[in-house]
Structure formats: C-alpha cells, structure tokens
Design an enzyme around this catalytic site. Structure first.
Site, PDB file in Angstrom:
ATOM      1  CG  LEU A 195      -5.967  -2.918   3.380  1.00  0.00           C
ATOM      2  CD1 LEU A 195      -6.955  -2.420   4.444  1.00  0.00           C
ATOM      3  CD2 LEU A 195      -6.680  -3.815   2.383  1.00  0.00           C
ATOM      4  CG  ASP A 196      -4.559   0.259  -3.124  1.00  0.00           C
ATOM      5  OD1 ASP A 196      -3.430  -0.273  -3.061  1.00  0.00           O
ATOM      6  OD2 ASP A 196      -5.351   0.083  -4.060  1.00  0.00           O
ATOM      7  CE  LYS A 197      -2.723   9.188   1.601  1.00  0.00           C
ATOM      8  NZ  LYS A 197      -1.910  10.287   1.032  1.00  0.00           N
TER       9      LYS A 197
ATOM     10  CB  THR B 188      -8.476   0.393   0.429  1.00  0.00           C
ATOM     11  OG1 THR B 188      -8.295   0.501  -0.976  1.00  0.00           O
ATOM     12  CG2 THR B 188      -9.413  -0.757   0.731  1.00  0.00           C
TER      13      THR B 188
ATOM     14  NE  ARG C 134      -7.268   1.764  -7.147  1.00  0.00           N
ATOM     15  CZ  ARG C 134      -6.208   2.494  -6.810  1.00  0.00           C
ATOM     16  NH1 ARG C 134      -5.453   2.146  -5.782  1.00  0.00           N
ATOM     17  NH2 ARG C 134      -5.909   3.588  -7.504  1.00  0.00           N
TER      18      ARG C 134
END
Length: 238
Positions: A55-57, A59, A163
């Site tokens: 997961l992106d930081k 998110t 995104r």
C-alpha cells in the site's frame, strides 16, 4: 507508536489496518523513515514476516503479511495471478459517472517520466457512492466545488494504479500530492479538518484455495462525514 490493529490472524497470515503515513517496508524513496509496518508488526508478534502486497505510504487499510515462507509463496502466486480481489474507498475531484471501468495502460515505473517507458495493461472498475458540493471557491469561475466518493476495484495490480487512473479521468484523488490538484487538496483539508490522501484499502478477498477469506478494515473516523452522506442502499460498501 501504538500497537498496530490486527484484523485477522491465523497460521498462514496476519492482516493489519495500516494507518496512513506508515511505510509498508523500508524503501530507498523514504530512506529517512525509521518506522515501517513490517518492522513494527514483526516486533509486535515477535516473528519473521513476509509482505504479500504493498500500500502506498499515504494509503490506509487492509495490509497482509505471510507468517512463513510456504504461505508467502502460495499467497504471493495468488496475488501475482490476479486471484485476490481488493476494494478501496476514494474521494475524488468532480462528479464521476455512476460507474465505469478504466482501461488505460500505464508506464511501468510511476517514479520516472512516462515518455519512452513501456506501458503495461491496467484496468480499474469503480462505482459512485455519493456526490458532494461544498461552498469552497477553488476555481474562481465557480462558487462551489464538487467531489465524489467512489468504491474502487483494481482489476490489475500496477503501482499507484488507482491514483494514476483517476488522474487520467480528470478526477484525481483528493490529498494526492503527486497526481492531484494542490488547491483542491488544501481546500478539502480545511473543510474536513483532515489532511490526508483520501484512499482506503477497504477489503481483501482471498481465493478458495487460500481459505476464501474476506478481510475488511472499516474506514477511520475521519471518513464519517462522507460515509454519513451515503444513501441506505450504499452503506454496505462502507
């Protein structure tokens, strides 16, 4: 930091509710960050763990780790072959269509300029859950600004896929400092009193061979004003 919230724990895997702002594992892009979900959970459980996805930081939401090498191998294959289904909640700029599928190839590495890179197939489906029109004059041509809450399912697993796909639709995610619009990010942060990327990994569904488990992470309290606006028929999505 408080202990990470464990959503599911069995002999093969552990699922946590990752808070926004926490890296999954060490990264050269955030070499200054001392804390990661992998390190914190390893210390919390006192055992070695294998990250199964990213997961992106920025998110929040469901994040899975394998508890032994065999589980990492078998579950890793399930992720790589598209057998794992994932659902997200996102707040985006503008009013989207009621539903749709975004089929748009993406450059392989989102950290590099897209020009000259090979493109890989990418597909994302979404359903609009709620519409908002708030009294914020972000664009001088309009007295108000419009946003939409959407349920999203990435059908492929490219980096920053959600995104980048919503940027392609001209409906960038709110709080996205890379692909979004700074004026809208700042306006919504002031309106809702929260500054964050409005993307939450809501649930993960594992295939039958992996126990056919569905693991969910309810959105945090900051999503309350958005979730509260949902029609009764849409509340099951949140």
């Amino acid at each position: 930091m408080s202990p990470l919230r464990i959503l599911h724990l069995d002999g093969d895997l552990v699922a946590i509710d990752k808070p926004p702002g926490l890296l999954v594992h060490p990264s050269r892009l955030d070499a200054h960050e001392a804390q990661t979900a992998l390190g914190l959970l390893r210390d919390q459980l006192g055992e070695r763990l294998w990250p199964l996805h990213r997961l992106d930081k920025a998110t929040s939401g469901v994040l899975l780790f394998a508890r032994h090498a065999d589980a990492a191998r078998s579950l890793g294959i399930a992720f790589e072959t598209g057998q794992v289904r994932k659902g997200y909640l996102a707040l985006v700029r503008g009013w989207t269509a009621a539903a749709g599928t975004i089929d748009y190839p993406l450059a392989r590495d989102p950290e590099l300029p897209s020009a000259g890179q090979p493109r890989v197939a990418a597909s994302t489906s979404y359903e609009r859950l709620a519409l908002f029109e708030w009294p914020m004059r972000v664009d001088p041509r309009h007295e108000t600004s419009r946003y939409a809450l959407v349920a999203v399912q990435p059908l492929t697993g490219r980096r920053h896929q959600i995104r980048r796909h919503f940027k392609h639709l001209a409906h960038p995610l709110i709080g996205d400092t890379t692909h979004g619009k700074g004026a809208h990010n700042r306006a919504v942060a002031a309106w809702l009193g929260v500054e964050r990327l409005w993307l939450h990994a809501h649930w993960i569904e594992l295939p039958a061979g992996a126990g056919n488990r569905r693991i969910g992470a309810p959105p945090g309290a900051e999503w309350g004003a958005l979730i509260g606006a949902l029609p009764a028929g849409h509340k099951e999505h949140a």
